[in-house]
Each structure stands twice: as C-alpha cells, then as structure tokens.
Design an enzyme around this catalytic site. Sequence first.
Site, PDB file in Angstrom:
ATOM      1  N   SER A 155     -22.235   7.028 -15.275  1.00 31.54           N
ATOM      2  CA  SER A 155     -21.563   6.725 -13.852  1.00 31.54           C
ATOM      3  C   SER A 155     -20.360   5.977 -13.946  1.00 31.54           C
ATOM      4  O   SER A 155     -19.420   6.535 -13.202  1.00 31.54           O
ATOM      5  CB  SER A 155     -22.721   5.613 -13.262  1.00 31.54           C
ATOM      6  OG  SER A 155     -22.309   4.321 -13.615  1.00 31.54           O
ATOM      7  N   ALA A 183     -27.295   5.641 -18.325  1.00 34.59           N
ATOM      8  CA  ALA A 183     -26.883   5.792 -16.857  1.00 34.59           C
ATOM      9  C   ALA A 183     -25.729   5.174 -16.406  1.00 34.59           C
ATOM     10  O   ALA A 183     -24.925   5.613 -15.752  1.00 34.59           O
ATOM     11  CB  ALA A 183     -28.219   5.396 -15.995  1.00 34.59           C
ATOM     12  N   TYR A 184     -25.550   3.809 -16.691  1.00 36.28           N
ATOM     13  CA  TYR A 184     -24.430   3.232 -16.402  1.00 36.28           C
ATOM     14  C   TYR A 184     -23.146   3.594 -16.864  1.00 36.28           C
ATOM     15  O   TYR A 184     -22.110   3.913 -16.218  1.00 36.28           O
ATOM     16  CB  TYR A 184     -24.621   1.666 -16.699  1.00 36.28           C
ATOM     17  CG  TYR A 184     -23.752   0.690 -16.407  1.00 36.28           C
ATOM     18  CD1 TYR A 184     -23.443   0.168 -15.031  1.00 36.28           C
ATOM     19  CD2 TYR A 184     -22.530   0.338 -17.130  1.00 36.28           C
ATOM     20  CE1 TYR A 184     -22.498  -0.797 -14.461  1.00 36.28           C
ATOM     21  CE2 TYR A 184     -21.564  -0.642 -16.761  1.00 36.28           C
ATOM     22  CZ  TYR A 184     -21.486  -1.118 -15.488  1.00 36.28           C
ATOM     23  OH  TYR A 184     -20.473  -1.834 -15.126  1.00 36.28           O
ATOM     24  N   SER A 185     -23.339   3.976 -18.255  1.00 40.32           N
ATOM     25  CA  SER A 185     -22.026   4.396 -18.864  1.00 40.32           C
ATOM     26  C   SER A 185     -21.560   5.720 -18.359  1.00 40.32           C
ATOM     27  O   SER A 185     -20.444   5.831 -18.263  1.00 40.32           O
ATOM     28  CB  SER A 185     -22.325   4.713 -20.315  1.00 40.32           C
ATOM     29  OG  SER A 185     -22.345   3.323 -21.066  1.00 40.32           O
TER      30      SER A 185
END
Length: 253
Positions: A163, A159-161
């Site tokens: 975004s 998710a972080y990557s």
Amino acid sequence: MAQRFSGQVAVVTGGASGIGRAVCERLGKEGATICIFDVKDDAMQETADALASQHDIKHVSCHKVDVACEESVKAALAAVEAAHGRLDIMINCAGIVGPHGVKIEDVEGDAFDRVLAVNLRGSFNMTKHCLPLMSKHDYGRILLIASIAGKDGNAGMCAYSTSKAGVIGLAKAVGKEYAETNITVNALAPAVIRTAMVAGMKPEQIKYMTDKIPMKRCGLLQEVAATVAFIVSKEASFNTGFCFDLSGGRAVY
C-alpha cells in the site's frame, strides 16, 4: 514560533492521534486553521480540546471521515469549503498496519484489501478531491504519508508495504501532473515512528524494523511534524513529485 501558515486552511486526515495529531499541533502553532478528518469522534474532540487548552490553538474543526469512502471524503471537503472558502494544505496521515508478523500465505485477501482501501485508495480519494479546491486559487500543498516500507519492503508486512509503495507512486505521478501550477504533491517515507499504532504491533516486528535503522531508535513525532511543516510550507515551492525520507539513516536511495 514563526507564523508560516497564518491565513491558511489545512486538512489533516488521521488527525486525532499519532503523526496526524502532532502535525495538527505544529501547523496550528504556526497559524493554520486546522480541519481534523478522522473516524474517531471522541478522539477528535479530545484532540481539538487539547490543542485549545494546551497550545492556544482555537481554529480547529472536527469532521468524521472514512478516507476509503469517496462520498465521505467529498462531503467533508464540501463542508470545509463552505466554512472557509478555500483549502491550502492537505496532509494524509490516515492509515492502518493490517496483518503483520506473518508471511504472505497467512494473509487473508479481505485483510489485504482493507489495508489497500485505507492506505492507498484513501490517499487517492483525498488527493483527487482536494485538487479542485486548491486549483480555484492556484495554490496548494498535498503531502501523503507513505513509509520506508513502501521503498524497501518490510518482511511480514506485505499488505502495508504494498500500500505504501502505491502511495509513493501516486505522489510521483500526480506531482508531475500539476508541476506547472502552484500546487505541489509529495510523499514522506518515515521509518518506524514512536506512535500508539506502533506500540500495538508485535515486539518482534518492531525489533525487525528498528534493527534496520542505523540510529538504532524510533523516530519521534516532533521530528515528523517539523519535516512535514517544511514540505507543506511556501518555502518548499520547488519540491514536487518527490518522496522525502525520514529514516534515521535506513534509506539508501
């Protein structure tokens, strides 16, 4: 310290802590009027008090803002314009890690959406609504804090990557849209930086990230703030639509 930002107004999202707070301190020391955007009232006030007492930075205001909410962003920027009549700099540091140390099949859809809402939609909201204020004076510096995870991808952090990859794409696209103005739009992709947010991550996730850094250490907040200060200065007038690296040697392109 040089007063590169004397007379300029800077909005820093996520300015109550971590990278945002370090950026507020650096730009404030160089003469900027600082407007902190954050969701944490107490932390914002503590930061503002510390900037005044420890660093003699008096021109600081606090605005409770949820960057994922477009109306919240619009209202806060209207308040900044009403108070100062201009906006010269915006650094978007607000962000969350979300699920980490887990594979994609263990990531809930709602958690994935929340990371994108804060990190990517927040970057969109801030950029979209800062640009009209800057356009009135045909000058501005927008910097979106991305991550090396947005370029390389970090396993266990889909998710972080995702975004942060979106944040890089946003900066590249909008930088080109405004390339014939005196407004620049860039991104900064740090590797893992020593912050409270990182300290709250699983140790194995931190080790995975630092093992990839040739310097074999986390970056420091002061190093981030120094790089940010150049990118949002008048000196960086020929840089736009670009993603700067701050990776201790990890980035290879």
